[in-house]
Design a protein around this motif. Structure first.
Motif, PDB file in Angstrom:
ATOM      1  N   CYS A  15       3.623   1.685   4.777  1.00 53.77           N
ATOM      2  CA  CYS A  15       2.688   0.997   3.868  1.00 53.77           C
ATOM      3  C   CYS A  15       2.907   1.431   2.418  1.00 53.77           C
ATOM      4  CB  CYS A  15       1.253   1.306   4.280  1.00 53.77           C
ATOM      5  SG  CYS A  15       0.895   0.854   5.979  1.00 53.77           S
ATOM      6  N   GLU A  75      -1.071   5.839   8.764  1.00 57.61           N
ATOM      7  CA  GLU A  75      -1.930   5.418   9.882  1.00 57.61           C
ATOM      8  C   GLU A  75      -1.104   5.033  11.100  1.00 57.61           C
ATOM      9  OE1 GLU A  75      -5.030   5.844   8.966  1.00 57.61           O
ATOM     10  OE2 GLU A  75      -5.625   5.515  11.031  1.00 57.61           O
ATOM     11  N   SER A  76       0.070   4.464  10.839  1.00 65.51           N
ATOM     12  CA  SER A  76       0.852   3.945  11.966  1.00 65.51           C
ATOM     13  C   SER A  76       1.801   4.995  12.551  1.00 65.51           C
ATOM     14  CB  SER A  76       1.662   2.725  11.522  1.00 65.51           C
ATOM     15  OG  SER A  76       2.618   3.089  10.554  1.00 65.51           O
ATOM     16  N   CYS A  95      -1.825   3.043   2.259  1.00 66.28           N
ATOM     17  CA  CYS A  95      -2.229   3.190   3.657  1.00 66.28           C
ATOM     18  C   CYS A  95      -3.608   3.864   3.736  1.00 66.28           C
ATOM     19  CB  CYS A  95      -1.169   3.992   4.415  1.00 66.28           C
ATOM     20  SG  CYS A  95      -1.326   3.809   6.200  1.00 66.28           S
ATOM     21  N   ASP A  96      -4.343   3.504   4.791  1.00 62.52           N
ATOM     22  CA  ASP A  96      -5.769   3.822   4.912  1.00 62.52           C
ATOM     23  C   ASP A  96      -6.225   5.138   4.289  1.00 62.52           C
ATOM     24  OD1 ASP A  96      -5.541   1.617   6.549  1.00 62.52           O
ATOM     25  OD2 ASP A  96      -6.549   2.522   8.251  1.00 62.52           O
ATOM     26  N   HIS A 115       0.599  -2.686   2.719  1.00 62.07           N
ATOM     27  CA  HIS A 115      -0.256  -2.142   3.789  1.00 62.07           C
ATOM     28  C   HIS A 115      -0.847  -3.281   4.618  1.00 62.07           C
ATOM     29  CE1 HIS A 115      -3.825  -3.256   1.463  1.00 62.07           C
ATOM     30  NE2 HIS A 115      -3.411  -2.547   0.440  1.00 62.07           N
ATOM     31  N   CYS A 116      -1.632  -2.928   5.623  1.00 60.05           N
ATOM     32  CA  CYS A 116      -2.224  -3.929   6.519  1.00 60.05           C
ATOM     33  C   CYS A 116      -2.901  -5.035   5.707  1.00 60.05           C
ATOM     34  CB  CYS A 116      -3.266  -3.286   7.423  1.00 60.05           C
ATOM     35  SG  CYS A 116      -2.562  -2.187   8.665  1.00 60.05           S
ATOM     36  N   ALA A 139      -7.346  -0.137   4.699  1.00 62.48           N
ATOM     37  CA  ALA A 139      -6.563  -0.064   3.464  1.00 62.48           C
ATOM     38  C   ALA A 139      -7.084  -1.072   2.442  1.00 62.48           C
ATOM     39  CB  ALA A 139      -5.090  -0.298   3.757  1.00 62.48           C
TER      40      ALA A 139
HETATM   41 FE1  FES Z   1      -1.068   1.600   6.775  1.00 61.82          FE
HETATM   42 FE2  FES Z   1      -2.660  -0.148   8.187  1.00 61.82          FE
HETATM   43  S1  FES Z   1      -1.076   1.176   8.927  1.00 61.82           S
HETATM   44  S2  FES Z   1      -2.682   0.343   6.116  1.00 61.82           S
END
Ligand code: FES
Length: 580
Positions: A62, A94-95, A130-131, A202-203, A209
């Motif tokens: 992200c 997050e991933s 990312c989050d 990002h998502c 995020a």
């Molecule tokens: Fe990074 Fe969703 S995995 S914002």
């Protein structure tokens, strides 16, 4: 750069001058080593030094485009007469991070805080995406309270799969449940991976995020329109360059973080979170940031302020569109304009304008993406805070992502003692469960997991899914991904590992959920609860070294933002001793 100080009366009097402004051995050391990069002497003449705090990492997809963004910020800093200095900090993905990126949010925040304090910067630009990177960097910067601007990396372009709009995370859960229900082949499932992630960023759902990027914009620490510009849109780079210019001015005007992040601006951010149907994770992150600022924001503020705010934004996971559509429709400024008198209009923002002045003339270009306030997408956008003997410290639910028919429900508890226990038994044909039950998951809170994992939105049992049922009540001390949906009660405090009542729930207990009346009640007597508490064997963390050990010993509960107890409260940036 001229030596004219007329627009910069504090030139030579800032933090950085305590490193670079000295004509002794220490000043020699600080300047001389920096000159190995070929920096002209006038770079050390007292002009603002701007840190660019970069969470770039190839392990964090992200944020993997952040080197380009940092270069654009540098351009802006140079243009405004400052000196940019990029530095890396811990990048939680997050991933990719296990057991959960949230375990490392506080570690990253410490990295940021100590870097800002230890290094000669007068202002800082936080590159986040990312989050967990957004709250981590904001928490660390809040502890130092120097002039600060957040630049978000932007969301990925819309996902498309077989003609359908697919969203990060949201369709991961959806497709995985379709496989379990026999509605999607494994081959199709695997082939959807690339279609779900087709550009940098990002998502692109209104997950955590995007929620936190919106938070940064609505609270005034990011420039206008920060939240929704896609990662690959050229305007994202313009925004980064403008942030570089602006942070130099903010240093000259001494606009520190605490001058922007006031109680009123936190209240604005809470209301905006309701209007966008933002992630439940915003609750815990905002409590932690407010804690660092010394501002007394509580769960009750969330419930009070969010109660009447309608959800205006038709984005996944609660709706059907994605962040790219949100940007084209007008983005966050169009939402804030709709909110009108809900917000504190005179809250200041990083560009020097009030929030209202930034947004009051914004047009909406797609009313199916951003709904008007008098005809909202959903009536309840805010986060509901539940209390009762099952969560005396509070638990939360996001009504806009839940099933209206389950908002008031009495059900039989089916208990999972850990996430592993859940995985082992959830698809056991002999598991005594149906759609009227409530799935209860323990030991996934801050201490218990450890790190407060996003597992609260447990997938439904196959035998229920095969009936065509897509939602059941789930209760836990965990969090859930901002990209997820369902009738999911989260963040129960105190958590099971801290001896909270969740630890004492048994299979077959009846639980009452009443969201309109904000109640979560375990239907057993006080005497029985006390008896179970006495028989409880306690919780022992398997983590016996390093940061994880410190985390488990010091993490606060969810209702306090899950920060480390010794980091709460603003500490400022006192200069340390010299080392030479
Ligand atoms: Fe990074 Fe969703 S995995 S914002």
């Amino acid at each position: 750069m001229s030596d004219n100080n007329s627009d910069d009366p504090n030139k030579g009097l800032r933090r950085s001058s305590q490193w670079y402004g000295k004509d002794d051995k220490d000043g020699f050391a600080h300047r001389s080593w920096m000159k190995n990069r070929g920096m002209p002497a006038d770079q050390f003449d007292g002009r603002p030094v701007i840190g660019i705090c970069n969470t770039w990492s190839e392990f964090n997809p992200c944020n993997a485009h952040f080197r380009d963004i940092a270069e654009r910020v540098k351009r802006g800093v140079y243009e405004a007469g400052g000196v940019p200095m990029e530095f890396p900090v811990f990048s939680n993905s997050e991933s990719q991070n296990r057991p959960t990126a949230m375990l490392y949010r506080n570690l990253a925040s410490m990295d940021v805080e100590e870097s800002i304090r230890a290094l000669p910067m007068d202002g800082v630009v936080l590159l986040v995406g990312c989050d967990k990177t957004t709250p981590a960097l904001m928490m660390g910067a809040a502890s130092c309270d120097i002039p600060t601007i957040v630049v978000s990396g932007g969301a990925m372009l819309n996902g498309h799969y077989k003609g359908e709009l697919v969203g990060s995370g949201t369709h991961t859960w959806k497709f995985s449940e379709m496989v379990k229900a026999g509605e999607m082949t494994l081959e199709d499932f695997m082939s959807a991976e690339q279609d779900n992630s087709r550009s940098a960023g990002h998502c692109m759902t209104m997950g955590t995020a995007s929620t936190m990027a919106s938070f940064a914009e609505s609270i005034g620490i990011a420039l206008h329109a920060n939240a929704a510009i896609p990662a690959v849109d050229s305007r994202r780079y313009v925004l980064a360059q403008m942030a570089g210019r602006r942070i130099v001015d903010m240093v000259k005007q001494d606009i520190t973080m605490s001058k922007l992040l006031t109680r009123e601006s936190f209240e604005n951010a809470i209301m905006v979170n309701g209007a966008i149907g933002g992630s439940t994770n915003a609750v815990v992150h905002m409590l932690a940031i407010a804690g660092r600022m010394g501002i007394d924001i509580t769960l009750d503020d969330w419930d009070r302020l969010g109660r009447d705010v309608p959800c205006l934004v038709n984005l996944m996971p609660s709706g059907k569109y994605l962040m790219e559509d949100f940007f084209y429709a007008g983005g966050l400024p169009a939402v804030i304009r709709e909110l009108g008198d809900y917000i504190h209009k005179d809250a200041m923002t990083a560009n020097g304008n009030t929030l209202w002045d930034n947004c009051k003339d914004t047009e909406c270009y797609n009313r199916d993406v951003i709904f008007p306030i008098d005809k909202p997408f959903k009536p309840n956008g805010g986060i509901a805070v539940l209390r009762g003997n099952l969560a005396p410290g509070g638990a939360i639910i996001k009504p806009s992502a839940a099933s209206p028919e389950l908002m008031v429900h009495r059900g039989r508890a089916v208990v999972f003692e850990s996430i592993e226990d859940y995985h082992e038994r959830i698809d056991d044909p002999d598991l005594d469960i149906d759609e009227t039950c409530m799935m209860v998951l323990k030991y996934c809170g801050p201490k218990g997991y450890p790190g407060f994992a996003e597992v609260g939105n447990m997938g439904l049992p196959s035998k229920v899914l095969k009936k065509g049922i897509t939602d059941m009540i789930r209760i836990s001390d965990a969090r859930m991904s901002g990209t997820a949906y369902g009738t999911v009660v989260l963040h129960a405090a105190p958590e099971a590992a801290a001896g909270g009542p969740l630890a004492f729930v048994q299979n077959g207990d009846m639980i009452d959920l009443d969201v309109p009346n904000r109640k979560l009640h375990l239907d057993i007597t006080d005497e029985e609860l006390a008896r179970r508490r006495k028989a409880w064997k306690g919780f022992e963390s398997p983590y016996d070294r390093g940061y994880s050990k410190i985390y488990v010993e010091h993490v606060n509960q969810a209702d306090k933002g899950a920060d480390l107890d010794f980091l709460v409260g603003k500490s400022g940036t006192p200069l340390m001793r010299e080392s030479h």
